[in-house]
Design a protein around this motif. Structure first.
Motif, short mmCIF file in Angstrom:
data_model
loop_
_atom_site.label_atom_id
_atom_site.label_comp_id
_atom_site.label_asym_id
_atom_site.label_seq_id
_atom_site.Cartn_x
_atom_site.Cartn_y
_atom_site.Cartn_z
N SER A 64 0.95 -1.21 0.06
CA SER A 64 0.04 0.02 0.01
C SER A 64 1.10 1.31 0.16
N ASP A 65 0.20 2.22 -0.56
CA ASP A 65 1.06 3.54 -0.50
C ASP A 65 1.64 4.18 1.00
N ARG A 66 0.67 3.82 1.84
CA ARG A 66 0.95 4.49 3.20
C ARG A 66 2.10 3.48 3.79
N ASP A 67 2.02 2.09 3.59
CA ASP A 67 2.81 1.23 4.08
C ASP A 67 4.40 1.33 3.40
N GLY A 68 4.21 1.75 2.20
CA GLY A 68 5.64 1.97 1.43
C GLY A 68 6.01 3.33 1.99
N ALA A 69 5.36 4.31 2.04
CA ALA A 69 5.95 5.64 2.32
C ALA A 69 6.35 5.53 3.85
N SER A 70 5.69 4.85 4.73
CA SER A 70 6.07 4.58 6.17
C SER A 70 7.39 4.12 6.27
N ALA A 71 7.86 3.01 5.40
CA ALA A 71 9.03 2.44 5.20
C ALA A 71 9.98 3.31 4.64
N MET A 72 9.69 4.09 3.70
CA MET A 72 10.52 5.02 3.14
C MET A 72 11.24 6.19 4.19
N LEU A 73 10.11 6.69 4.97
CA LEU A 73 10.60 7.66 5.94
C LEU A 73 11.29 7.00 7.00
N ALA A 74 11.01 5.77 7.43
CA ALA A 74 11.73 5.24 8.48
C ALA A 74 13.40 5.11 8.04
N LEU A 75 13.42 4.48 6.64
CA LEU A 75 14.92 4.37 6.21
C LEU A 75 15.74 5.68 6.03
N ASN A 76 15.05 6.74 5.85
CA ASN A 76 15.63 8.07 5.49
C ASN A 76 15.39 9.03 6.46
N CYS A 77 14.86 8.66 7.58
CA CYS A 77 14.56 9.79 8.73
C CYS A 77 15.56 10.63 9.15
N GLU A 78 16.76 10.04 9.35
CA GLU A 78 18.04 10.73 9.51
C GLU A 78 18.32 11.84 8.51
N HIS A 79 18.29 11.67 7.42
CA HIS A 79 18.42 12.88 5.98
C HIS A 79 17.23 13.73 6.19
N LEU A 80 16.04 13.09 6.52
CA LEU A 80 14.80 14.12 6.58
C LEU A 80 14.55 14.86 7.93
N GLN A 81 15.45 14.96 9.14
CA GLN A 81 15.25 15.35 10.11
C GLN A 81 14.83 16.83 10.35
N GLN A 82 15.09 17.71 9.41
CA GLN A 82 14.29 18.94 9.22
C GLN A 82 13.17 19.27 8.72
N VAL A 83 12.64 18.07 8.24
CA VAL A 83 11.15 18.22 7.53
C VAL A 83 10.22 18.67 8.74
N LYS A 84 9.48 19.55 8.36
CA LYS A 84 8.29 19.77 9.37
C LYS A 84 6.90 19.61 8.91
N SER A 85 6.73 19.57 7.44
CA SER A 85 5.56 19.43 7.20
C SER A 85 5.49 18.30 5.71
N VAL A 86 4.40 17.60 5.78
CA VAL A 86 4.38 16.48 4.70
C VAL A 86 3.07 16.69 3.78
N LEU A 87 2.99 16.83 2.70
CA LEU A 87 1.95 16.97 1.77
C LEU A 87 1.88 15.62 1.04
N VAL A 88 0.55 15.09 1.25
CA VAL A 88 0.19 13.70 0.76
C VAL A 88 -1.12 13.92 -0.09
N ASP A 89 -1.53 12.85 -0.78
CA ASP A 89 -2.96 12.88 -1.35
C ASP A 89 -3.85 12.14 -0.40
N ASP A 90 -5.27 11.97 -0.92
CA ASP A 90 -5.91 11.21 0.10
C ASP A 90 -5.92 9.68 0.40
N GLY A 91 -4.93 9.07 -0.41
CA GLY A 91 -4.65 7.78 -0.26
C GLY A 91 -3.83 7.68 0.95
N TYR A 92 -3.36 8.57 1.71
CA TYR A 92 -2.61 8.67 2.80
C TYR A 92 -3.33 8.97 4.00
N THR A 93 -4.53 9.03 4.00
CA THR A 93 -5.11 9.30 5.18
C THR A 93 -5.41 8.29 6.07
#
Length: 138
Positions: A64-93
């Motif tokens: 699913s889009d949510r599961d894949g995105a969650s895995a992507m964020l977990a794998l890249n959280c160190e690189h994305l540590q300054q991110v404060k806002s995430v924009l997604v479509d309604d598939g991620y509700t």
């Protein structure tokens, strides 16, 4: 490029989306995305406001889009540590995805919903990630 635009080298805003792609002849592992009716892989992508990739994760198409995105964020959280806002479509509700983003990035999730629009319109800033997917295809 970001610094030339007087922006921080690391982004504080990302746009996330996924794209299922037919790739069964070259991919060792593939799955079936019933929603798109595609057998292949799924590209999960996070881009900044310029459309430049900040994180990418490849899964089988049945993830699913949510599961894949969650895995992507977990794998890249160190690189994305300054991110404060995430924009997604309604598939991620859903609270689970928002909680995952909050725990991995300490960021808020903004959902751009199509059903709130009464006519066809380009969703604000969502076209940026669609352009990035087009760049990948070219």
């Amino acid at each position: 490029l970001r610094e030339k635009q007087s922006r921080s080298a690391k982004t504080s805003f990302i746009i996330i989306d996924a794209q299922s792609v037919k790739n069964t002849d070259t991919a060792k592992h593939h799955g079936y995305d019933g929603g798109k009716r595609i057998s292949g892989i799924k590209r999960h992508l996070a881009v900044d406001i310029n459309g430049l990739p900040q994180a990418i994760h490849i899964t089988t198409a049945n993830v699913s889009d949510r599961d894949g995105a969650s895995a992507m964020l977990a794998l890249n959280c160190e690189h994305l540590q300054q991110v404060k806002s995430v924009l997604v479509d309604d598939g991620y509700t859903g609270d689970n995805f928002a909680a995952t983003v909050q725990s991995n990035l300490k960021a808020t999730v903004q959902v751009a919903k199509r059903n709130e629009l009464h006519k066809f319109e380009v969703l604000p800033q969502r076209w940026i990630i669609e352009r990035s997917f087009s760049w990948l295809d070219k």
